[in-house]
Each structure stands twice: as structure tokens, then as C-alpha cells.
Enzyme design. Structure first.
Site, mmCIF file in Angstrom:
data_model
loop_
_atom_site.group_PDB
_atom_site.id
_atom_site.type_symbol
_atom_site.label_atom_id
_atom_site.label_comp_id
_atom_site.label_asym_id
_atom_site.label_seq_id
_atom_site.Cartn_x
_atom_site.Cartn_y
_atom_site.Cartn_z
ATOM 1 N N THR A 19 34.673 90.304 25.838
ATOM 2 C CA THR A 19 34.566 89.440 24.646
ATOM 3 C C THR A 19 35.605 88.299 24.698
ATOM 4 O OG1 THR A 19 36.132 90.872 23.483
ATOM 5 C CG2 THR A 19 33.784 91.307 23.095
ATOM 6 N N GLY A 20 35.451 87.386 23.782
ATOM 7 C CA GLY A 20 36.462 86.361 23.488
ATOM 8 C C GLY A 20 36.944 85.550 24.681
ATOM 9 N N ARG A 41 37.222 98.631 26.597
ATOM 10 C CA ARG A 41 37.042 100.008 26.113
ATOM 11 C C ARG A 41 35.586 100.353 25.826
ATOM 12 N NH1 ARG A 41 40.957 100.149 21.188
ATOM 13 N NH2 ARG A 41 40.520 97.942 21.261
ATOM 14 N N ASP A 67 40.396 102.002 29.305
ATOM 15 C CA ASP A 67 41.400 101.719 28.282
ATOM 16 C C ASP A 67 42.719 101.508 29.022
ATOM 17 O OD1 ASP A 67 43.298 101.728 26.269
ATOM 18 O OD2 ASP A 67 42.247 103.251 25.084
ATOM 19 N N TYR A 148 54.313 82.796 19.685
ATOM 20 C CA TYR A 148 55.461 83.305 18.920
ATOM 21 C C TYR A 148 56.323 84.303 19.716
ATOM 22 C CZ TYR A 148 51.702 86.636 17.643
ATOM 23 O OH TYR A 148 50.649 87.516 17.671
ATOM 24 N N GLY A 190 47.400 79.013 21.307
ATOM 25 C CA GLY A 190 47.464 78.921 19.853
ATOM 26 C C GLY A 190 46.133 79.386 19.289
HETATM 27 N N1 COA Z 1 46.756 97.546 9.658
HETATM 28 C C1 COA Z 1 47.622 98.551 9.829
HETATM 29 N N2 COA Z 1 47.453 99.562 10.735
HETATM 30 C C2 COA Z 1 46.345 99.519 11.480
HETATM 31 C C3 COA Z 1 45.384 98.502 11.363
HETATM 32 C C4 COA Z 1 45.631 97.481 10.393
HETATM 33 N N3 COA Z 1 44.778 96.478 10.200
HETATM 34 N N4 COA Z 1 44.391 98.735 12.233
HETATM 35 C C5 COA Z 1 44.715 99.870 12.882
HETATM 36 N N5 COA Z 1 45.882 100.341 12.434
HETATM 37 C C6 COA Z 1 46.562 101.545 12.881
HETATM 38 C C7 COA Z 1 45.750 102.773 12.585
HETATM 39 O O1 COA Z 1 45.984 103.252 11.296
HETATM 40 C C8 COA Z 1 46.246 103.718 13.646
HETATM 41 O O2 COA Z 1 47.455 104.303 13.278
HETATM 42 P P1 COA Z 1 47.585 105.903 13.061
HETATM 43 O O3 COA Z 1 47.302 106.479 14.413
HETATM 44 O O4 COA Z 1 48.987 106.101 12.637
HETATM 45 O O5 COA Z 1 46.565 106.230 12.038
HETATM 46 C C9 COA Z 1 46.548 102.820 14.834
HETATM 47 O O6 COA Z 1 46.694 101.509 14.296
HETATM 48 C C10 COA Z 1 45.452 102.804 15.854
HETATM 49 O O7 COA Z 1 44.258 102.499 15.211
HETATM 50 P P2 COA Z 1 42.824 102.922 15.754
HETATM 51 O O8 COA Z 1 41.839 102.660 14.688
HETATM 52 O O9 COA Z 1 42.903 104.275 16.379
HETATM 53 O O10 COA Z 1 42.550 101.818 16.777
HETATM 54 P P3 COA Z 1 42.689 101.621 18.294
HETATM 55 O O11 COA Z 1 44.013 102.033 18.811
HETATM 56 O O12 COA Z 1 41.497 102.009 19.018
HETATM 57 O O13 COA Z 1 42.546 100.019 18.178
HETATM 58 C C11 COA Z 1 43.596 98.031 17.359
HETATM 59 C C12 COA Z 1 43.426 99.050 18.452
HETATM 60 C C13 COA Z 1 44.223 98.716 16.181
HETATM 61 C C14 COA Z 1 44.537 96.962 17.896
HETATM 62 C C15 COA Z 1 42.283 97.392 16.873
HETATM 63 O O14 COA Z 1 42.565 96.391 15.960
HETATM 64 C C16 COA Z 1 41.472 96.820 18.013
HETATM 65 O O15 COA Z 1 40.688 97.518 18.597
HETATM 66 N N6 COA Z 1 41.666 95.546 18.363
HETATM 67 C C17 COA Z 1 41.021 94.963 19.524
HETATM 68 C C18 COA Z 1 40.722 93.564 19.421
HETATM 69 C C19 COA Z 1 41.814 92.709 18.908
HETATM 70 O O16 COA Z 1 42.701 93.125 18.200
HETATM 71 N N7 COA Z 1 41.735 91.469 19.252
HETATM 72 C C20 COA Z 1 42.678 90.498 18.795
HETATM 73 C C21 COA Z 1 43.572 90.106 19.862
HETATM 74 S S1 COA Z 1 44.564 88.754 19.340
#
Ligand code: COA
Length: 284
Positions: A19-20, A41, A67, A148, A190
């Protein structure tokens, strides 16, 4: 902007390539003749991207669920890729981020983002780097950081600390491995609209306008602009660039950093006139 064979015979792995920014880079690298591996993933997302880009570019693309937080899974994936031949380029693009008040974050939230961004990049870099060094094979790593890393940023603290670490990794290994044929560089992008980042970082549409206003160019970047910079940095044409972090943000972070910028933007024409030196009549 490049010759179509710029990346001919390059074998490139892009993490988070489904993606992206990762997907856009995969497309550009394929158009420029590279053989591309993407990992991420989600199996369905990767397969869809693989089929789409193969059809649109006619290039050689492979996908594999992985992963990057899992060091053993990374080692296994790199071993499988190497069985077909060594990679030439690794692009550490997989990331995770969200806006949150730091005091509300669980340990798991920190571990998730730092695990993907910093540890994930470390796992892939070590798996490729050790193989390159052992074989005396030239390699290039392109890390995707952020604007940042030096200033830090409120509300994205796990990302800020992880990306700062990734920048340190880039510069450290650029020096340590440079004399053995491995280049390490980074792009600090950015705001560039992609579904993954923008859905998490710009929750309300009207905030987009605000974000554009604080950019000197008055707009967001495009995935095509990003992919062209990535192509340049992984190509042999940039062979003397090592340990560099290229900021690509339209000047956004400098806008925020300049002490008088915001003040100057608020002044009216009349106030600018008042600021000019008063004309005095020449002495007789
Ligand atoms: N605010 C606060 N905590 C958050 C959150 C949010 N928006 N989203 C997830 N979390 C926390 C969860 O509560 C969890 O914590 P815990 O284990 O204590 O309950 C932990 O982060 C992991 O979350 P989970 O849902 O199991 O996700 P993951 O590890 O599979 O996913 C992330 C990773 C959280 C980064 C998710 O946002 C993601 O998949 N992102 C991928 C794409 C992305 O972020 N792209 C942008 C890049 S700039």
C-alpha cells in the site's frame, strides 16, 4: 524523468510494499526495469498489489506476507529471496503511526510502533547486510524516516522515537559499512496523502486545509514525487550519496522552525509599509 532501464537487473525488497508509498515505489521501480519483492502483514492486500502491478507494468514482482517485527520470519523471508539470488536494494518502508496523547498510551502501543519502524528495519537490515558483507556484494538501503526526527513531535511519540532511531541507524551504518560497498540513505517525507497514514493522522477533513496552509508550497506531496526520489536514491546514479537524509516536504518543517515566519505571515501590507525606514531629507 529517468531512462526506462535505470534499475535494470536490480533486485529490490520493499517492506510495507502493498500500500501507500511502498506500493507507489514498487510501481516506479518496476517501470524502471527492477525485479521487485514486496512484503507486508496482509496476504490479500499484497496479492492484489502484486497482480495489479504485474498487469500495469509487465514487470517481475513477487509478494510474501511477513511481519517485520518478527526477526525469525524476516530471516526466513530473506533466506527464501536469496535462494533465487541476492537482493541489491532494501527499502525499509513499513511503518505504523497514530495520533494519541502520550499519557494514554499502553506499553503495547509503544511496542507496536517501535517494533515495526525501528526493530523491523533493524531485522531486515541485519539480514541483508550480513549476507552482503559476507559475499562482498554491493547493496543499498533506503530507509523512510520523517521530518520530525530531530525536533520530535507531540502526539506521535512512539513514531518520533522510532524514526529518530532509524535515522541514527542510517547514519551509523553508512559509515561502518560504506567502505564495504553498502550505501545507506533515507527519505524524510512530509505530508503525502495515502490511506494508511492520513486516516490515522488527519481525522477531520478540514484539518487538511490547515495542513496545506502551513506548507510553503500550499499543497501536499504526491506519491509519484516520492517514488521518483526513491528511484534516484537506490540507483547507481546516486552512488556517492551515503548517510544522507533527504527531506521532501515542500519546506514544511522549515516553515515551522523559522522564528519570524508565522509573525511575518500575519502582518498586513500597511504594517509592512510602517516597518520600512522613514525617508529623511538629505543633509544640506
Ligand atoms: N491509539 C492508541 N493506542 C493504539 C492505537 C491508537 N490509535 N491503535 C493501536 N493502539 C495500541 C493498541 O491498543 C495495542 O496496545 P495493547 O496491546 O496494549 O492493547 C497496540 O497499539 C497494538 O495494536 P494492535 O491493534 O494489536 O495493532 P497492530 O500492532 O497490529 O498494528 C498499528 C499496528 C497500531 C501501528 C496500526 O495502526 C497499524 O496497523 N498501522 C499500519 C499502517 C500505518 O500506521 N500507516 C501509517 C504509517 S505513517
Amino acid at each position: 524523468m529517468f531512462k526506462n532501464d535505470l534499475l535494470k537487473s536490480k533486485r529490490i525488497l520493499i517492506t510495507g510494499g502493498g500500500t501507500g508509498l511502498g506500493k507507489a515505489s514498487a510501481q516506479r521501480f518496476l517501470e524502471l526495469g527492477a525485479e521487485v519483492y514486496i512484503c507486508g502483514r496482509r496476504h490479500e492486500v499484497l496479492t492484489a498489489t502484486e497482480h495489479e502491478l504485474r498487469a500495469s507494468t509487465g514487470g517481475r514482482i513477487h509478494s510474501r506476507p511477513c511481519d517485520v517485527r518478527d526477526a525469525a520470519a524476516v530471516e526466513e523471508m530473506i533466506g527464501i529471496i536469496w535462494a533465487d539470488g541476492p537482493l541489491d536494494v532494501l527499502m525499509n518502508n513499513a511503518a505504523g503511526n497514530f495520533l494519541a496523547r502520550t499519557e494514554d498510551l499502553s506499553l503495547g502501543a509503544f511496542q507496536s510502533v517501535i517494533g515495526i519502524v525501528l526493530m523491523g528495519s533493524l531485522h531486515t537490515t541485519m539480514a541483508c547486510g550480513r549476507r552482503w558483507l559476507q559475499a562482498g556484494h554491493k547493496g543499498t538501503v533506503l530507509n523512510i524516516t520523517t521530518t520530525y526526527t530531530t525536533t520530535g513531535s507531540a502526539y506521535v511519540v512512539p513514531s518520533a522515537v522510532a524514526k529518530a532511531g532509524l535515522q541514527a541507524l542510517t547514519r551509523s551504518l553508512a559509515v561502518e559499512w560504506g567502505n564495504r560497498g553498502i550505501r545507506m540513505n533515507a527519505i524524510a517525507p512530509g505530508p503525502i496523502p495515502t490511506e494508511g497514514a492520513f486516516s490515522r493522522l488527519l481525522p477531520r477533513p478540514e484539518l487538511e486545509q490547515l495542513a496545506k496552509q502551513k506548507n510553503p508550497l500550499g499543497r501536499f506531496g504526491t506519491v509519484e514525487e516520492f517514488a521518483n526520489l526513491a528511484a534516484f536514491l537506490v540507483s547507481d546514479g546516486s552512488g556517492y550519496i551515503n548517510g544522507e537524509v533527504v527531506t521532501m516536504d515542500g519546506g514544511e518543517w522549515l516553515e515551522g522552525a523559522g522564528e519570524f515566519t508565522a509573525l511575518g505571515r500575519m502582518l498586513t501590507d500597511k504594517e509592512w509599509e510602517m516597518m520600512k525606514p522613514k525617508k529623511t531629507s538629505p543633509a544640506k
